[in-house]
Design a protein around this motif. Structure first.
Motif, short mmCIF file in Angstrom:
data_model
loop_
_atom_site.label_atom_id
_atom_site.label_comp_id
_atom_site.label_asym_id
_atom_site.label_seq_id
_atom_site.Cartn_x
_atom_site.Cartn_y
_atom_site.Cartn_z
N ALA A 1 -8.88 4.05 -8.09
CA ALA A 1 -7.50 4.08 -7.61
C ALA A 1 -7.33 3.11 -6.44
N VAL A 2 -6.24 2.37 -6.47
CA VAL A 2 -5.85 1.47 -5.39
C VAL A 2 -4.82 2.18 -4.53
N ILE A 3 -5.02 2.18 -3.22
CA ILE A 3 -4.08 2.82 -2.29
C ILE A 3 -3.29 1.74 -1.56
N ILE A 4 -1.97 1.84 -1.62
CA ILE A 4 -1.09 0.85 -0.99
C ILE A 4 -0.96 1.14 0.50
N GLY A 5 -1.06 0.08 1.31
CA GLY A 5 -1.00 0.24 2.76
C GLY A 5 0.30 -0.22 3.39
N HIS A 6 1.00 -1.16 2.76
CA HIS A 6 2.28 -1.67 3.26
C HIS A 6 3.30 -1.65 2.13
N GLU A 7 4.57 -1.54 2.48
CA GLU A 7 5.61 -1.66 1.46
C GLU A 7 5.44 -2.99 0.74
N ALA A 8 5.40 -2.93 -0.58
CA ALA A 8 5.11 -4.12 -1.38
C ALA A 8 6.22 -4.34 -2.41
N ARG A 9 6.81 -5.52 -2.34
CA ARG A 9 7.85 -5.92 -3.29
C ARG A 9 7.70 -7.41 -3.54
N PHE A 10 7.60 -7.81 -4.79
CA PHE A 10 7.43 -9.21 -5.19
C PHE A 10 6.21 -9.84 -4.51
N VAL A 11 5.08 -9.16 -4.59
CA VAL A 11 3.83 -9.63 -3.98
C VAL A 11 3.09 -10.53 -4.96
N SER A 12 2.48 -11.58 -4.46
CA SER A 12 1.67 -12.46 -5.30
C SER A 12 0.23 -11.96 -5.36
N GLN A 13 -0.51 -12.39 -6.38
CA GLN A 13 -1.93 -12.04 -6.47
C GLN A 13 -2.68 -12.50 -5.23
N GLU A 14 -2.33 -13.69 -4.74
CA GLU A 14 -3.02 -14.25 -3.58
C GLU A 14 -2.87 -13.39 -2.34
N ASP A 15 -1.74 -12.70 -2.22
CA ASP A 15 -1.46 -11.88 -1.04
C ASP A 15 -1.72 -10.40 -1.28
N ALA A 16 -2.11 -10.03 -2.48
CA ALA A 16 -2.17 -8.61 -2.87
C ALA A 16 -3.07 -7.78 -1.96
N PHE A 17 -4.22 -8.33 -1.57
CA PHE A 17 -5.16 -7.54 -0.78
C PHE A 17 -4.62 -7.22 0.61
N ASP A 18 -3.64 -7.99 1.07
CA ASP A 18 -3.00 -7.68 2.37
C ASP A 18 -2.18 -6.40 2.29
N TYR A 19 -1.87 -5.95 1.08
CA TYR A 19 -1.03 -4.77 0.89
C TYR A 19 -1.85 -3.55 0.45
N ILE A 20 -3.15 -3.72 0.31
CA ILE A 20 -4.02 -2.64 -0.13
C ILE A 20 -4.72 -2.01 1.08
N ALA A 21 -4.55 -0.68 1.23
CA ALA A 21 -5.22 0.03 2.32
C ALA A 21 -6.68 0.30 2.00
N GLY A 22 -6.96 0.51 0.71
CA GLY A 22 -8.33 0.82 0.31
C GLY A 22 -8.36 1.38 -1.10
N TYR A 23 -9.48 2.06 -1.41
CA TYR A 23 -9.73 2.50 -2.77
C TYR A 23 -10.33 3.90 -2.77
N THR A 24 -10.06 4.65 -3.83
CA THR A 24 -10.65 5.97 -3.96
C THR A 24 -10.89 6.27 -5.44
N ALA A 25 -11.49 7.40 -5.72
CA ALA A 25 -11.74 7.83 -7.10
C ALA A 25 -10.59 8.70 -7.58
N LEU A 26 -10.35 8.67 -8.88
CA LEU A 26 -9.23 9.41 -9.47
C LEU A 26 -9.63 9.89 -10.86
N ASN A 27 -9.11 11.04 -11.23
CA ASN A 27 -9.30 11.58 -12.58
C ASN A 27 -7.91 11.74 -13.20
N ASP A 28 -7.62 10.89 -14.19
CA ASP A 28 -6.32 10.93 -14.86
C ASP A 28 -6.37 11.99 -15.96
#
Length: 257
Positions: A117-144
């Motif tokens: 799971a990807v956790i969003i850290g900042h409000e993200a709208r029309f984000v590019s792949q190049e800037d995507a990691f600036d909007y990610i707070a971190g990662y965790t495990a998830l069971n869907d």
């Protein structure tokens, strides 16, 4: 840095996992994810067994990606999708590490699906792949968790994916991790059922942030579930299921009536 939320003496707190335990901090989890460890004001140290770990975030939505592992597509003999296949889980599905997955009486086949799971850290709208990691707070495990029989009966995924407790996440957020090369596995009653690597994802994390943020605004704390590898199968009442990601740890839950 591993960040978590926990309950102690009935109060919700935020902490950093360190030295086999955790240190309480004076920051929200999203704020802490954007600060170096040395800048965090720390309070009391607790061992992991004297607190209750709770879901690391309270998302406004959980955006899930279907069929996002090449080896899963091969297992199902399906063509690779040209674009990410999206669906939503309501925030009421979210539970934490060692919380119970409730088996709904409407279903006769409830499946596990291990995911990064990807956790969003900042409000993200029309984000590019190049800037995507600036909007990610971190990662965790998830069971869907999925009521597979209801998914097949309905011909769409909303009911099957949306029962309360059908989205365990945790136990914490890892802020410093390469999401593109992590071993991911799942054990059911100590037997390995899923075993793959996130390098097998068709659409990596940064591409998913770009794609989804061009459809909907992503809020801080929102969760992107990046899809599951091969080996999906059913759980029964009394089973213990563990999702493991090398860079994060183990998310453990029990299935109850």
């Amino acid at each position: 840095m591993k960040l978590l939320r926990f309950k102690k003496d009935g109060m919700e707190k935020t902490g950093v996992v360190i030295n086999g335990g955790m240190v309480e901090i004076h920051h929200s989890l999203i704020e802490a994810s954007q600060s170096p460890l040395d800048d965090l004001e720390r309070k009391e140290f607790y061992s992991l067994d004297e607190v209750r770990i709770i879901p690391p975030v309270k998302p406004s939505k959980v955006i899930c990606v279907g069929l996002n592992y090449r080896d899963h597509a091969e297992e199902l003999n399906m063509d690779l999708p040209e674009e990410p296949i999206l669906f939503l889980k309501p925030p009421t599905t979210v539970i934490g590490h060692e919380d119970s997955i409730i088996y709904p009486p409407q279903s006769h086949q409830v499946d596990y699906e291990a995911e990064l799971a990807v956790i969003i850290g900042h409000e993200a709208r029309f984000v590019s792949q190049e800037d995507a990691f600036d909007y990610i707070a971190g990662y965790t495990a998830l069971n869907d968790v999925t009521a597979r029989d209801l998914q097949q009966k309905d011909g769409q995924w909303t009911r099957a994916k949306s029962f309360d407790t059908f989205c365990p996440i945790g136990p914490w957020i890892e802020t410093e991790m390469d999401p593109s090369n992590q071993k991911i596995s799942l054990k059911l009653n100590d037997e390995v059922k899923q075993n793959s690597n996130t390098k097998n994802m068709i659409f990596p994390a940064e591409e998913l942030v770009e794609y989804i943020s061009h459809i909907m605004t992503l809020n801080p704390g929102d969760v992107i579930a990046t899809g599951t590898p091969p080996g999906v199968g059913p759980m029964q009442v009394g089973n213990v299921v563990e999702v493991s990601l090398d860079g994060i740890g183990i998310l453990k839950n029990k299935v109850t009536p």
